[in-house]
Enzyme design. Structure first.
Site, short mmCIF file in Angstrom:
data_model
loop_
_atom_site.label_atom_id
_atom_site.label_comp_id
_atom_site.label_asym_id
_atom_site.label_seq_id
_atom_site.Cartn_x
_atom_site.Cartn_y
_atom_site.Cartn_z
N LYS A 35 22.56 -11.66 -6.31
CA LYS A 35 23.71 -11.65 -5.37
C LYS A 35 24.03 -13.04 -4.87
O LYS A 35 23.21 -13.96 -5.31
CB LYS A 35 23.21 -10.87 -4.41
N ARG A 130 18.18 -1.56 9.35
CA ARG A 130 19.48 -1.99 8.91
C ARG A 130 20.38 -0.96 8.08
O ARG A 130 21.34 -0.72 8.55
CB ARG A 130 19.18 -3.52 7.88
N TYR A 253 29.31 -41.11 12.35
CA TYR A 253 30.00 -40.35 13.78
C TYR A 253 28.60 -40.26 14.69
O TYR A 253 27.51 -40.53 14.25
CB TYR A 253 30.31 -38.94 13.32
N MET A 300 31.53 -34.71 6.45
CA MET A 300 31.81 -33.82 5.79
C MET A 300 31.58 -33.95 4.09
O MET A 300 31.22 -32.91 3.23
CB MET A 300 33.39 -33.39 5.73
C1 LIG Z 1 18.57 -9.88 -1.51
C2 LIG Z 1 17.65 -8.48 -1.60
C3 LIG Z 1 16.42 -8.54 -2.63
C4 LIG Z 1 15.96 -9.79 -2.77
O1 LIG Z 1 14.95 -10.51 -1.97
P1 LIG Z 1 14.17 -11.51 -2.55
O2 LIG Z 1 13.35 -11.94 -0.93
O3 LIG Z 1 14.80 -12.66 -2.54
O4 LIG Z 1 13.31 -11.39 -3.52
C5 LIG Z 1 15.75 -7.29 -2.67
N1 LIG Z 1 16.34 -6.15 -2.03
C6 LIG Z 1 17.57 -6.05 -1.52
C7 LIG Z 1 17.85 -5.07 -0.81
C8 LIG Z 1 18.21 -7.35 -1.18
O5 LIG Z 1 19.39 -7.25 -0.23
#
Ligand SMILES: *Cc1c(COP(=O)(O)O)cnc(C)c1O
Length: 355
Positions: A35, A130, A253, A300
């Site tokens: 991701k 969550r 800055y 930046m």
């Molecule tokens: C991002 C994610 C992972 C991976 O987590 P890491 O700590 O990077 O291994 C695993 N499961 C879910 C549901 C995630 O959203």
């Protein structure tokens, strides 16, 4: 000519990390979590280095489609499932696996016209609050989903809150075991931290993100260096300007005032590249092999480094911002964040180079 900033990916290290994680997680199948553009490593560059994983897990449907379009045929898991009904057409057509975490998703699933049953990961809440159904409702949810003609293979999934809390883990384990004693089902519980520290939760599939990229889930290098895992990414740039400054001069800055005569260098990297602006002054960087530090505020597109201790530095000198020599965890700590945020916030304007 583009700006001399880059993200370099070490292909050998990435492949090696994958095989190490395989060993650590024993016989479990492995989701490579890609991701957020493969945690900033560039999914379009690195997917081909991860073909030994058993599948890719991510949250972006566009990237899942990209993987199918380049011919990837192994499983692809959408970790947050579908966000609206019309996406199910894509799940169906491209054979994607959906996480199911909410009642509304079951309702939609039930009434959709699929060409083949959808494989799903059913997410349960083990305390993070969550996503997911309550573990106490396991039977109701599991039975409802198994009775649907639209549902194919089902895997139980959860995401742990706190792997440091022994009593939480023990409790969760007891709760899950009581389910698994009665049901023969496939499970996927472990992320990187669990793979490292609580391997009895490995079960059928594990999900590895940060470990693949050679970084520690806790921010403590020694957790992973013993296994031979190494950072895949080197974030670097070059010196593009040098000047001498005197006591009383202002630097950048924010009215930062020079207290002693110095030679300073301007580096082509700023907060819009993803280098944190709230970093402490004096964060380490490596200039042509010599460690020095940032000085003043981050702009930046540029940052300033102290070259007083690097007499040989010149315009064009290489500057490592993090990588094998400068620990990203140290940079993260100095800006009050974690490595996950730094790598996943890198700007898309930075070229990614595969080594
Ligand atoms: C991002 C994610 C992972 C991976 O987590 P890491 O700590 O990077 O291994 C695993 N499961 C879910 C549901 C995630 O959203």
């Amino acid at each position: 000519m583009s700006r001399p900033i880059s993200i370099t990916i070490d292909s050998t290290i990435l492949k090696n990390n994958l095989s190490i994680i395989r060993k650590i997680s024993f016989n479990s199948k492995l989701w490579a979590v890609v991701k957020s553009n493969a945690y900033g490593h560039g999914i379009r560059y690195i997917w081909k280095l991860l073909l030994d994983a058993d599948g890719f897990a991510l949250v972006e449907l566009e990237d899942a489609l990209f993987l199918r379009k380049i011919g990837y045929i192994k499983p692809i898991l959408l970790l947050e499932g579908f966000f609206e009904k019309k996406e199910l057409e894509i799940f169906d057509r491209y054979n994607l696996i959906s996480c199911i975490h909410s009642e509304w998703q079951i309702d939609v699933l039930e009434h959709f016209n699929f060409s083949a049953p959808l494989d799903i990961y059913v997410k349960f809440n083990s305390g993070m609050n969550r996503f997911g159904f309550d573990l106490k409702d396991f039977l109701v949810i599991w039975n409802r989903l198994s009775s649907l003609k639209n549902v194919g293979n089902m895997t139980m999934m959860t995401h742990f809150v706190n792997i440091d809390d022994f009593s939480y883990l023990k409790n969760t384990r007891r709760c899950i075991s009581s389910i698994l004693d009665n049901y023969k089902i496939k499970c996927c519980f472990a992320n990187s931290a669990v793979i490292l520290f609580s391997s009895y939760f490995n079960y059928d599939w594990v999900r590895s993100g940060i470990l693949l990229y050679g970084l520690s889930p806790t921010g403590n290098d020694s957790d992973i260096s013993n296994y031979g895992l190494k950072p895949v990414m080197t974030f670097s740039s070059k010196i593009i300007f040098i000047r001498d400054v005197n006591i009383g001069d202002i630097l950048g800055y924010g009215n930062y005032i020079i207290k002693e005569k110095k030679r300073i260098g301007i580096v082509a990297c700023g907060y819009s590249d993803g280098y944190p602006r709230n970093i402490s002054i004096s964060t380490p960087v490596l200039v042509d092999g010599v460690i020095t530090k940032t000085i003043g505020l981050i702009s930046m597109d540029t940052l300033i480094i102290d070259l007083t201790c690097c007499p040989k530095a010149h315009i064009g000198s290489n500057v490592e911002l993090w990588g094998n020599n400068i620990s990203i965890d140290k940079v993260a700590c100095m800006s009050n964040t974690i490595s996950y945020e730094l790598i996943s916030s890198l700007s898309s304007r930075i070229p990614i180079l595969l080594k």
